[in-house]
Design an enzyme around this catalytic site. Sequence first.
Site, short mmCIF file in Angstrom:
data_model
loop_
_atom_site.label_atom_id
_atom_site.label_comp_id
_atom_site.label_asym_id
_atom_site.label_seq_id
_atom_site.Cartn_x
_atom_site.Cartn_y
_atom_site.Cartn_z
N HIS A 30 0.83 -1.20 0.00
CA HIS A 30 0.00 0.00 0.00
C HIS A 30 0.86 1.26 0.00
O HIS A 30 1.65 1.49 0.92
CB HIS A 30 -0.88 -0.05 1.27
CG HIS A 30 -1.78 1.12 1.43
ND1 HIS A 30 -1.74 1.92 2.55
CD2 HIS A 30 -2.76 1.61 0.64
CE1 HIS A 30 -2.67 2.86 2.45
NE2 HIS A 30 -3.30 2.70 1.30
N HIS A 77 -1.76 10.90 -2.25
CA HIS A 77 -3.05 10.38 -1.81
C HIS A 77 -4.09 11.47 -1.62
O HIS A 77 -5.21 11.37 -2.11
CB HIS A 77 -2.88 9.61 -0.49
CG HIS A 77 -4.18 9.10 0.07
ND1 HIS A 77 -4.96 9.84 0.94
CD2 HIS A 77 -4.85 7.95 -0.16
CE1 HIS A 77 -6.05 9.15 1.24
NE2 HIS A 77 -6.02 8.00 0.58
#
Length: 323
Positions: A30, A77
């Site tokens: 991730h 992000h």
Amino acid sequence: MKMTSFDPRPLHQRFRDPNGTPGEVFVTAHRGDFLSGGRIVEAENSVRAIERARSIGVDMVEIDVHRISDGTLVVIHDPTLDRTTNATGPVADLKRSDLKDITLVHPSTREALGAALPTLEATFAALGPEMMINVELKSGLEMLAEVAEVAARGGVSDQVTVKTNLSEGADYQRLRTLVDRCDAPVDVIPVIIDSRDGFVGFDEAIRTLKPNCVECVVDYEFGADEGYNLLARRGMTLDGGTLFSPKARRLATEYNVRLFVNTLYVNPVTNGNHQWNGGRSCEIGRVVPDSVYGFWIAHGATVIQTDDAPFVLSWLRDAGFHP
């Protein structure tokens, strides 16, 4: 139990053929491999975090991509620069010429982590000849064609998969149309949430998109079961739910689709968050891995996304599920 041999085909071919690779489980890091012992040692979504993942043998990295004002795709992000960079303001307002002045920082200490805010091109260049990447679209589905074009220019189309957690990602017919319009090849991983989409959405996504892989969000509710079952009362799924049911697994086998589970922890009682993994997360996996990674493998998962890739890789190799 150790497996004696694995399919010798290239990684991207094995990944897209789950029925032909029984017993192999793929690991997705991730935002790259940016943690060590729970501590941030590289900037998330950075080129160095991706290179670190590649060096330990991760199969795929997951990154987040936004479009900035001049059309450049950058890897970050959040919709703002505030948390992870030395700058502030909306990512969408940037120009490519601004990137040279932006560095990635520790979200808490604000310490510079020696990495620039990367473009998608730079990220693709860090993959090496085999490692795959899962690109999460943060600026809408229209980015699909742009990501496909950047991948084609970089010669990494086979290594690229694309997904989105935006609600529009559940419009599978529109997504199918966008895929068909792309000049360059693109491989979409739909994200299915059991509490929102159920088996009907799972079925529709598979039949409409014909994907190689589906990410399954197990949004198991705290207190869903009453009585004496403490695990269920605390939000831990006992059977994997709808998306890992025998019926769902039969459909996945019929269409040769890989099931992807995200074992990152998220508090499902905070701000209306979805729980991603039915309470069987990496925090528990560190202590009792059989109850997390073993559980999901037993229920059909063959892709595990984690913030703890070194540990998961080691466990899978010892258990015979990874080369």
